[in-house]
Design a protein around this motif. Structure first.
Motif, PDB file in Angstrom:
ATOM      1  N   ILE A 205       0.941  -1.347   0.124  1.00 37.72           N
ATOM      2  CA  ILE A 205      -0.002   0.094  -0.052  1.00 37.72           C
ATOM      3  C   ILE A 205       0.910   1.308  -0.014  1.00 37.72           C
ATOM      4  CG2 ILE A 205      -0.308  -0.090   2.432  1.00 37.72           C
ATOM      5  CD1 ILE A 205      -2.927   1.178   0.066  1.00 37.72           C
ATOM      6  N   SER A 206       0.633   2.163  -0.823  1.00 37.52           N
ATOM      7  CA  SER A 206       1.409   3.386  -0.815  1.00 37.52           C
ATOM      8  C   SER A 206       0.586   4.473   0.188  1.00 37.52           C
ATOM      9  CB  SER A 206       1.239   4.147  -2.118  1.00 37.52           C
ATOM     10  OG  SER A 206       1.779   3.301  -3.308  1.00 37.52           O
ATOM     11  N   ILE A 207       1.581   4.935   1.019  1.00 37.34           N
ATOM     12  CA  ILE A 207       1.227   5.898   1.986  1.00 37.34           C
ATOM     13  C   ILE A 207       1.308   7.493   1.218  1.00 37.34           C
ATOM     14  CG2 ILE A 207       1.485   7.114   4.295  1.00 37.34           C
ATOM     15  CD1 ILE A 207       2.403   4.366   5.202  1.00 37.34           C
ATOM     16  N   VAL A 220      -5.057  12.355   8.507  1.00 39.73           N
ATOM     17  CA  VAL A 220      -5.909  12.037   9.555  1.00 39.73           C
ATOM     18  C   VAL A 220      -7.564  12.090   8.888  1.00 39.73           C
ATOM     19  CG1 VAL A 220      -7.294  12.346  11.626  1.00 39.73           C
ATOM     20  CG2 VAL A 220      -4.838  12.400  11.398  1.00 39.73           C
ATOM     21  N   ARG A 221      -8.356  10.949   9.124  1.00 34.17           N
ATOM     22  CA  ARG A 221      -9.738  10.873   8.254  1.00 34.17           C
ATOM     23  C   ARG A 221     -10.638  10.370   9.470  1.00 34.17           C
ATOM     24  NH1 ARG A 221      -7.442  13.817   5.357  1.00 34.17           N
ATOM     25  NH2 ARG A 221      -7.456  13.747   3.113  1.00 34.17           N
ATOM     26  N   ASP A 222     -11.925  10.713   9.057  1.00 35.50           N
ATOM     27  CA  ASP A 222     -12.974  10.395  10.108  1.00 35.50           C
ATOM     28  C   ASP A 222     -13.737   9.212   9.219  1.00 35.50           C
ATOM     29  OD1 ASP A 222     -15.417   9.950  11.466  1.00 35.50           O
ATOM     30  OD2 ASP A 222     -15.541  12.034  11.919  1.00 35.50           O
ATOM     31  N   GLY A 284      -3.993  17.964  -3.387  1.00 40.83           N
ATOM     32  CA  GLY A 284      -5.530  18.214  -2.834  1.00 40.83           C
ATOM     33  C   GLY A 284      -5.754  17.657  -1.466  1.00 40.83           C
ATOM     34  N   ASP A 285      -4.922  16.775  -0.870  1.00 42.47           N
ATOM     35  CA  ASP A 285      -5.422  16.121   0.347  1.00 42.47           C
ATOM     36  C   ASP A 285      -5.126  17.095   1.534  1.00 42.47           C
ATOM     37  OD1 ASP A 285      -6.107  13.453  -0.544  1.00 42.47           O
ATOM     38  OD2 ASP A 285      -4.274  12.597  -0.141  1.00 42.47           O
ATOM     39  N   PRO A 286      -6.501  17.335   2.332  1.00 46.19           N
ATOM     40  CA  PRO A 286      -6.268  18.157   3.434  1.00 46.19           C
ATOM     41  C   PRO A 286      -5.667  17.015   4.639  1.00 46.19           C
ATOM     42  CG  PRO A 286      -8.562  18.101   2.836  1.00 46.19           C
ATOM     43  CD  PRO A 286      -7.898  16.925   2.101  1.00 46.19           C
TER      44      PRO A 286
HETATM   45  N1  UFG Z   1      -4.394   7.243   0.994  1.00 45.45           N
HETATM   46  C1  UFG Z   1      -3.123   6.710   0.900  1.00 45.45           C
HETATM   47  N2  UFG Z   1      -3.003   5.739  -0.101  1.00 45.45           N
HETATM   48  C2  UFG Z   1      -3.608   5.181  -0.880  1.00 45.45           C
HETATM   49  C3  UFG Z   1      -5.057   5.991  -0.780  1.00 45.45           C
HETATM   50  C4  UFG Z   1      -5.350   6.857   0.031  1.00 45.45           C
HETATM   51  O1  UFG Z   1      -2.320   7.172   1.714  1.00 45.45           O
HETATM   52  O2  UFG Z   1      -3.443   4.437  -1.830  1.00 45.45           O
HETATM   53  C5  UFG Z   1      -4.672   8.315   2.030  1.00 45.45           C
HETATM   54  C6  UFG Z   1      -5.038   9.675   1.263  1.00 45.45           C
HETATM   55  O3  UFG Z   1      -4.207  10.536   1.035  1.00 45.45           O
HETATM   56  C7  UFG Z   1      -6.115  10.357   2.652  1.00 45.45           C
HETATM   57  C8  UFG Z   1      -6.641   9.101   3.233  1.00 45.45           C
HETATM   58  O4  UFG Z   1      -6.054   7.989   2.802  1.00 45.45           O
HETATM   59  O5  UFG Z   1      -5.427  10.826   3.536  1.00 45.45           O
HETATM   60  C9  UFG Z   1      -8.010   8.675   2.736  1.00 45.45           C
HETATM   61  O6  UFG Z   1      -8.166   8.456   1.069  1.00 45.45           O
HETATM   62  P1  UFG Z   1      -9.201   7.969   0.438  1.00 45.45           P
HETATM   63  O7  UFG Z   1      -8.939   8.289  -0.950  1.00 45.45           O
HETATM   64  O8  UFG Z   1      -9.847   6.860   0.868  1.00 45.45           O
HETATM   65  O9  UFG Z   1     -10.519   9.212   0.887  1.00 45.45           O
HETATM   66  P2  UFG Z   1     -10.624  10.871   0.860  1.00 45.45           P
HETATM   67  O10 UFG Z   1     -10.324  11.502   2.344  1.00 45.45           O
HETATM   68  O11 UFG Z   1      -9.423  11.228  -0.268  1.00 45.45           O
HETATM   69  O12 UFG Z   1     -11.967  11.050   0.294  1.00 45.45           O
HETATM   70  C10 UFG Z   1     -12.947  11.065   1.306  1.00 45.45           C
HETATM   71  C11 UFG Z   1     -14.208  10.617   0.215  1.00 45.45           C
HETATM   72  C12 UFG Z   1     -14.518  11.751  -0.826  1.00 45.45           C
HETATM   73  C13 UFG Z   1     -14.561  13.063  -0.131  1.00 45.45           C
HETATM   74  C14 UFG Z   1     -13.441  13.263   0.378  1.00 45.45           C
HETATM   75  C15 UFG Z   1     -13.475  14.688   1.118  1.00 45.45           C
HETATM   76  O13 UFG Z   1     -13.890   9.329  -0.367  1.00 45.45           O
HETATM   77  O14 UFG Z   1     -15.771  11.585  -1.289  1.00 45.45           O
HETATM   78  O15 UFG Z   1     -13.157  12.409   1.240  1.00 45.45           O
HETATM   79  O16 UFG Z   1     -11.877  15.554   1.215  1.00 45.45           O
HETATM   80  F1  UFG Z   1     -14.938  13.954  -1.164  1.00 45.45           F
END
Ligand code: UFG
Length: 329
Positions: A205-207, A220-222, A284-286
């Motif tokens: 898996i790529s971080i 960080v995500r919810d 674009g990732d917050p």
């Molecule tokens: N990530 C990785 N490696 C991967 C895929 C994802 O490190 O191979 C990271 C991303 O950078 C992010 C986190 O894992 O920090 C979650 O990524 P996701 O793509 O699973 O989800 P997102 O947070 O980018 O997207 C979600 C919803 C979107 C919504 C967005 C709001 O899926 O529909 O949040 O910012 F628009």
């Protein structure tokens, strides 16, 4: 109640249709099957294949069925794709919703619950994020969802339609039956991609970046279970049925996990070492997205029941093990 689920063959739509049917509701599903799957349509739902941008088609559904409320999931939802194909998002998400609303107004259907997103906030000023916080999307996906919310607002002012907008954070997990789950092509979401490693479909898996201002440097995500999201849609329909005013709610667990923590939890659940490699940040990732869902809890009476990250990953793992290629045969 007869509920029309638009996009009911997609990930969150199919789970919501399953929950509605389990509660004994009558469900009609519309999906153009562009990103949804016929196999995800509940066998007890009445299914119409077609596109909400086609006025004749959507009129014909409202003519044939006596719909009490609409739940609207029919939209494109990939942030990355929206950056390279913005007009696709304006066409499907905004033009589709415009046609839908015209038809609803003409057929005097005045209740709609719809999927919005944390992407309406863009880079948050603070976490946890409140519904009243600044909305400044950083991609066309979030922008079109925010514009949809505004379209509902002005249509409700003019025509008396009532709406609930649900801003989801990171939807994940799969139905307890194991018969439906997350299947995107190509897959871009973190948990399904992590699980491809123990499933033998990916080496590592790529971080995406480990230099963010978070406890271990990763984003960080919810993470919120899809069944909990489905329950919130049902509560939102009931809220509108009781004659309440239009409203907007965040849906998340209010707990943030880093990418590293999600990988670690997946190692525990699968018993696999899951190789991880750090690569540059994804544009674009917050750094942090965490919901305050207090409003949904107090106004809708919503209570997420699958908040435990390992439980969420376990449900996803069951689905991906039994369906390694999603719905593809
Ligand atoms: N990530 C990785 N490696 C991967 C895929 C994802 O490190 O191979 C990271 C991303 O950078 C992010 C986190 O894992 O920090 C979650 O990524 P996701 O793509 O699973 O989800 P997102 O947070 O980018 O997207 C979600 C919803 C979107 C919504 C967005 C709001 O899926 O529909 O949040 O910012 F628009």
């Amino acid at each position: 109640m007869t509920i029309l689920v638009l996009g009911g063959a997609g990930y969150i739509g199919s789970h919501t249709a399953y929950e509605l049917i389990e509660r004994g509701e009558d469900v009609v599903i519309v999906d153009n099957l562009e990103t949804g799957y016929k196999e995800a349509v509940h066998p007890k739902a009445r299914f119409y294949q077609g596109d909400i941008r086609n006025r004749e088609f959507i009129d014909s559904v409202f003519d044939c069925e006596k719909i009490d409320a609409v739940i609207h999931f029919a939209a494109n939802s990939l942030v990355g794709e929206s950056m390279v194909k913005p007009l696709k998002y304006y066409d499907n998400n905004l033009c589709g919703t415009k046609v839908l609303l015209e038809s609803m107004v003409e057929h005097k259907i005045d209740k709609i619950v719809f999927s919005s997103t944390a992407a309406t906030y863009g880079e948050p000023e603070r976490v946890p994020i409140l519904e009243t916080d600044r909305t400044m999307p950083t991609n066309p996906y979030g922008e079109t969802k925010l514009s949809m919310e505004k379209m509902f607002h002005w249509t409700s002012m003019a025509h008396g339609l009532k709406y609930v907008s649900l801003r989801y954070f990171n939807a994940c997990g799969a139905h307890k039956s194991g018969s439906i789950g997350e299947a995107h092509n190509p897959e871009s979401h973190l948990i399904p991609l992590i699980l491809q490693v123990p499933n033998g479909q990916r080496e590592a898996i790529s971080i995406f970046g480990d230099d963010y201002d978070t406890k271990d440097g990763t984003c960080v995500r919810d993470y919120i279970h899809v069944t909990d999201l489905a329950q919130a849609h049902i509560l939102a329909v009931e809220y509108l049925m009781k004659g309440n005013e239009s409203n907007i709610f965040n849906l998340g667990n209010g707990i943030g996990f880093t990418v590293q923590e999600v990988i670690e939890a997946s190692r525990k659940v699968t018993g696999d070492p899951i190789k991880a490699v750090t690569v540059p940040r994804r544009a674009g990732d917050p750094a942090k997205l965490i919901a305050s869902s207090e409003k949904a809890k107090s106004v809708l009476g919503w209570k997420p029941e699958h908040a435990d990250l390992e439980e969420i990953i376990e449900s996803a793992w069951r689905w991906h093990q039994s369906h390694p290629r999603g719905y593809a045969k």
